[in-house]
Motif scaffolding. Sequence first.
Motif, PDB file in Angstrom:
ATOM      1  N   TYR A 247       0.842  -1.206   0.000  1.00 55.79           N
ATOM      2  CA  TYR A 247       0.000   0.000   0.000  1.00 55.79           C
ATOM      3  C   TYR A 247       0.869   1.244   0.000  1.00 55.79           C
ATOM      4  CZ  TYR A 247      -4.028  -2.909   1.006  1.00 55.79           C
ATOM      5  OH  TYR A 247      -5.027  -3.860   0.908  1.00 55.79           O
ATOM      6  N   LEU A 248       0.291   2.344  -0.464  1.00 58.92           N
ATOM      7  CA  LEU A 248       0.978   3.632  -0.410  1.00 58.92           C
ATOM      8  C   LEU A 248       0.772   4.190   1.000  1.00 58.92           C
ATOM      9  CD1 LEU A 248       2.517   5.597  -2.344  1.00 58.92           C
ATOM     10  CD2 LEU A 248       0.378   6.857  -2.550  1.00 58.92           C
ATOM     11  N   ALA A 249       1.708   3.877   1.881  1.00 61.40           N
ATOM     12  CA  ALA A 249       1.524   4.229   3.297  1.00 61.40           C
ATOM     13  C   ALA A 249       2.864   4.581   3.927  1.00 61.40           C
ATOM     14  CB  ALA A 249       0.891   3.055   4.045  1.00 61.40           C
ATOM     15  N   GLY A 250       2.772   5.027   5.177  1.00 60.86           N
ATOM     16  CA  GLY A 250       3.986   5.278   5.951  1.00 60.86           C
ATOM     17  C   GLY A 250       4.156   6.733   6.303  1.00 60.86           C
ATOM     18  N   THR A 251       5.009   6.985   7.270  1.00 59.36           N
ATOM     19  CA  THR A 251       5.205   8.354   7.749  1.00 59.36           C
ATOM     20  C   THR A 251       6.672   8.782   7.745  1.00 59.36           C
ATOM     21  OG1 THR A 251       5.271   7.449   9.975  1.00 59.36           O
ATOM     22  CG2 THR A 251       3.180   8.391   9.274  1.00 59.36           C
TER      23      THR A 251
ATOM     24  N   SER B 105       9.505   6.160   3.686  1.00 61.58           N
ATOM     25  CA  SER B 105       8.237   5.540   3.295  1.00 61.58           C
ATOM     26  C   SER B 105       7.817   6.030   1.912  1.00 61.58           C
ATOM     27  CB  SER B 105       7.147   5.819   4.327  1.00 61.58           C
ATOM     28  OG  SER B 105       6.545   7.073   4.083  1.00 61.58           O
ATOM     29  N   ILE B 106       7.088   5.176   1.200  1.00 65.17           N
ATOM     30  CA  ILE B 106       6.736   5.530  -0.180  1.00 65.17           C
ATOM     31  C   ILE B 106       5.662   6.611  -0.214  1.00 65.17           C
ATOM     32  CG2 ILE B 106       7.562   3.406  -1.249  1.00 65.17           C
ATOM     33  CD1 ILE B 106       4.706   2.349  -1.273  1.00 65.17           C
ATOM     34  N   LEU B 107       4.810   6.670   0.804  1.00 65.39           N
ATOM     35  CA  LEU B 107       3.790   7.733   0.817  1.00 65.39           C
ATOM     36  C   LEU B 107       4.460   9.104   0.932  1.00 65.39           C
ATOM     37  CD1 LEU B 107       0.925   8.858   0.863  1.00 65.39           C
ATOM     38  CD2 LEU B 107       0.784   8.302   3.306  1.00 65.39           C
ATOM     39  N   THR B 108       5.426   9.209   1.852  1.00 62.92           N
ATOM     40  CA  THR B 108       6.147  10.474   2.034  1.00 62.92           C
ATOM     41  C   THR B 108       6.805  10.903   0.728  1.00 62.92           C
ATOM     42  OG1 THR B 108       6.591   9.773   4.296  1.00 62.92           O
ATOM     43  CG2 THR B 108       7.894  11.626   3.467  1.00 62.92           C
ATOM     44  N   ARG B 109       7.438   9.930   0.049  1.00 65.30           N
ATOM     45  CA  ARG B 109       8.147  10.252  -1.195  1.00 65.30           C
ATOM     46  C   ARG B 109       7.163  10.595  -2.319  1.00 65.30           C
ATOM     47  NH1 ARG B 109      13.473   7.866  -2.127  1.00 65.30           N
ATOM     48  NH2 ARG B 109      14.445   8.299  -0.143  1.00 65.30           N
ATOM     49  N   TYR B 110       6.089   9.824  -2.374  1.00 64.86           N
ATOM     50  CA  TYR B 110       5.085  10.050  -3.425  1.00 64.86           C
ATOM     51  C   TYR B 110       4.503  11.453  -3.281  1.00 64.86           C
ATOM     52  CZ  TYR B 110       1.282   8.725  -6.646  1.00 64.86           C
ATOM     53  OH  TYR B 110       0.418   8.641  -7.708  1.00 64.86           O
TER      54      TYR B 110
ATOM     55  N   GLN C 128      -3.712   3.912  -0.453  1.00 63.41           N
ATOM     56  CA  GLN C 128      -4.305   3.106  -1.533  1.00 63.41           C
ATOM     57  C   GLN C 128      -3.465   1.845  -1.783  1.00 63.41           C
ATOM     58  OE1 GLN C 128      -5.317   5.494  -4.882  1.00 63.41           O
ATOM     59  NE2 GLN C 128      -6.131   3.784  -6.089  1.00 63.41           N
ATOM     60  N   ALA C 129      -4.146   0.759  -2.167  1.00 59.70           N
ATOM     61  CA  ALA C 129      -3.412  -0.464  -2.537  1.00 59.70           C
ATOM     62  C   ALA C 129      -2.587  -0.190  -3.792  1.00 59.70           C
ATOM     63  CB  ALA C 129      -4.395  -1.605  -2.787  1.00 59.70           C
ATOM     64  N   LEU C 130      -1.363  -0.661  -3.828  1.00 60.22           N
ATOM     65  CA  LEU C 130      -0.530  -0.512  -5.029  1.00 60.22           C
ATOM     66  C   LEU C 130      -1.018  -1.513  -6.080  1.00 60.22           C
ATOM     67  CD1 LEU C 130       2.971  -0.352  -3.281  1.00 60.22           C
ATOM     68  CD2 LEU C 130       1.612   1.563  -4.162  1.00 60.22           C
ATOM     69  N   PRO C 131      -0.762  -1.226  -7.364  1.00 63.46           N
ATOM     70  CA  PRO C 131      -1.154  -2.192  -8.402  1.00 63.46           C
ATOM     71  C   PRO C 131      -0.602  -3.588  -8.085  1.00 63.46           C
ATOM     72  CG  PRO C 131      -0.340  -0.152  -9.393  1.00 63.46           C
ATOM     73  CD  PRO C 131      -0.118  -0.028  -7.920  1.00 63.46           C
ATOM     74  N   GLN C 132       0.630  -3.660  -7.605  1.00 66.69           N
ATOM     75  CA  GLN C 132       1.134  -4.911  -7.027  1.00 66.69           C
ATOM     76  C   GLN C 132       2.157  -4.571  -5.949  1.00 66.69           C
ATOM     77  OE1 GLN C 132       1.950  -5.171 -10.859  1.00 66.69           O
ATOM     78  NE2 GLN C 132       3.495  -3.632 -10.400  1.00 66.69           N
ATOM     79  N   ALA C 133       2.376  -5.539  -5.054  1.00 63.50           N
ATOM     80  CA  ALA C 133       3.335  -5.292  -3.969  1.00 63.50           C
ATOM     81  C   ALA C 133       4.729  -5.042  -4.552  1.00 63.50           C
ATOM     82  CB  ALA C 133       3.357  -6.486  -3.028  1.00 63.50           C
TER      83      ALA C 133
ATOM     84  N   LEU D 197      -2.286  -6.996   5.862  1.00 62.69           N
ATOM     85  CA  LEU D 197      -0.842  -6.857   6.059  1.00 62.69           C
ATOM     86  C   LEU D 197      -0.382  -5.800   5.054  1.00 62.69           C
ATOM     87  CD1 LEU D 197       1.818  -7.789   7.408  1.00 62.69           C
ATOM     88  CD2 LEU D 197       1.982  -9.547   5.637  1.00 62.69           C
ATOM     89  N   VAL D 198      -0.015  -4.641   5.560  1.00 56.42           N
ATOM     90  CA  VAL D 198       0.241  -3.467   4.714  1.00 56.42           C
ATOM     91  C   VAL D 198       1.676  -3.469   4.204  1.00 56.42           C
ATOM     92  CG1 VAL D 198       0.240  -0.941   4.665  1.00 56.42           C
ATOM     93  CG2 VAL D 198      -1.420  -2.178   6.092  1.00 56.42           C
ATOM     94  N   ASP D 199       2.596  -3.633   5.117  1.00 59.42           N
ATOM     95  CA  ASP D 199       4.004  -3.725   4.739  1.00 59.42           C
ATOM     96  C   ASP D 199       4.783  -4.424   5.833  1.00 59.42           C
ATOM     97  OD1 ASP D 199       4.348  -1.497   6.601  1.00 59.42           O
ATOM     98  OD2 ASP D 199       3.819  -0.173   4.927  1.00 59.42           O
ATOM     99  N   THR D 200       5.977  -4.881   5.485  1.00 63.31           N
ATOM    100  CA  THR D 200       6.770  -5.629   6.458  1.00 63.31           C
ATOM    101  C   THR D 200       8.239  -5.593   6.065  1.00 63.31           C
ATOM    102  OG1 THR D 200       6.797  -7.698   7.734  1.00 63.31           O
ATOM    103  CG2 THR D 200       6.721  -7.910   5.339  1.00 63.31           C
ATOM    104  N   LYS D 201       9.074  -6.037   6.983  1.00 63.58           N
ATOM    105  CA  LYS D 201      10.512  -6.077   6.727  1.00 63.58           C
ATOM    106  C   LYS D 201      11.043  -7.470   7.025  1.00 63.58           C
ATOM    107  CE  LYS D 201      13.424  -5.698   9.858  1.00 63.58           C
ATOM    108  NZ  LYS D 201      14.260  -5.418  11.022  1.00 63.58           N
TER     109      LYS D 201
END
Length: 321
Positions: free
Chosen positions: A107-111, A115-120, A140-145, A203-207
């Motif tokens: 997903y386009l998320a994070g703070t 994070s990709i949301l911050t960059r986007y 939003q859900a990404l087209p694919q992970a 499950l939004v994101d993980t490491k």
Amino acid sequence: MQKIDLSRSLPHARIAELPNPYFGKVRDCYDLPDGTRLLISSDRISAFDQILAVIPWKGQVLTQLARYWFDATTDIAPNHVIGYPDPNVVHARRVTILPVEIVVRGYLAGTTSTSILTRYKAGARTMYGHSLPEGLRDNQALPQAIITPTSKAFDGGHDEPLTAEDIVASGLMTKTQWDEVSAKAMALFARGQKMSEKQGLILVDTKYEFGTDADGNVLLADEIHTPDSSRYWIAEGYENAFGNGIRPPSFDKDVIRSWVVARCDPYRDQIPAIPLEMIEKTAMVYIGAYERITGQPFRPDAGGASPLDRVRSRLTPFFTA
Ligand SMILES: Nc1ncnc2c1ncn2[C@@H]1O[C@H](COP(=O)(O)OP(=O)(O)OP(=O)(O)O)[C@@H](O)[C@H]1O
Ligand SMILES: [Mg+2]
């Protein structure tokens, strides 16, 4: 939910009879002479590059959640686990951790700044070697992970964004290693998302951390799909929150973080003592997360005079001094 004794906690697991200690932010580890490693999850909670508090039962929750996910994914990726001598302890094959944190995002998320949301939002459309479409909205859900790898800063330095090409060109991993690790990470994440969905979670994101053993085999190491290494959202409530442009509901383990940020600049000021109420609330959030993710009741191990006493006695077979 049963009554939980919140007076018991494991602030650390410093055990003088065990050799070669490494005291991490959250786990206290020992490398044994036979090439294995004990990883003991303490109840420490870390944020802003420091330990904020000790949360009763957090260490057991994290270890048991990692166990749940390790058990559920052995067909995808061989992992480092040998056994669980105590509910807070993983006895693992020692590996050389590959110097790249394998972050997978759905997903386009994070703070944070990586994070990709911050960059986007800052206008970037190409990041970590991936192109993202125009018009994506917060959460939003990404087209694919996608995998957004960062260099693993072993010396407390800051994580740097990488692309697959960077990783191979700079020799952090061989091409073969990257191909194996990235394929496994994508498959693990897909499994994690599918199983989470059945529990009403996203499950939004993980490491992930992978490592190589003495024969060069790649093993999944560290922890997997725990609330410390992952972001989960509650599926019920996602659509509504997304539609309204607000952050979807999640396990609110960040109450302490938010409380701190509301009171000081955590990177500059002295952080005030965290109120007991906040600590107890966070403990219940972690326990609730365990039950929601696994669909099983949490069974606190109240053995021993204290958790440290219990861990010590369960680890005596490993003592070298
Ligand atoms: N099988 C393994 N063999 C060797 N090291 C491992 C293995 N599994 C995990 N580790 C390492 O053990 C440590 C676990 O402790 P913890 O995560 O608390 O440390 P940390 O302070 O977060 O350090 P780091 O920033 O390196 O993760 C990490 O350094 C992790 O990379
Ligand atoms: Mg770590």
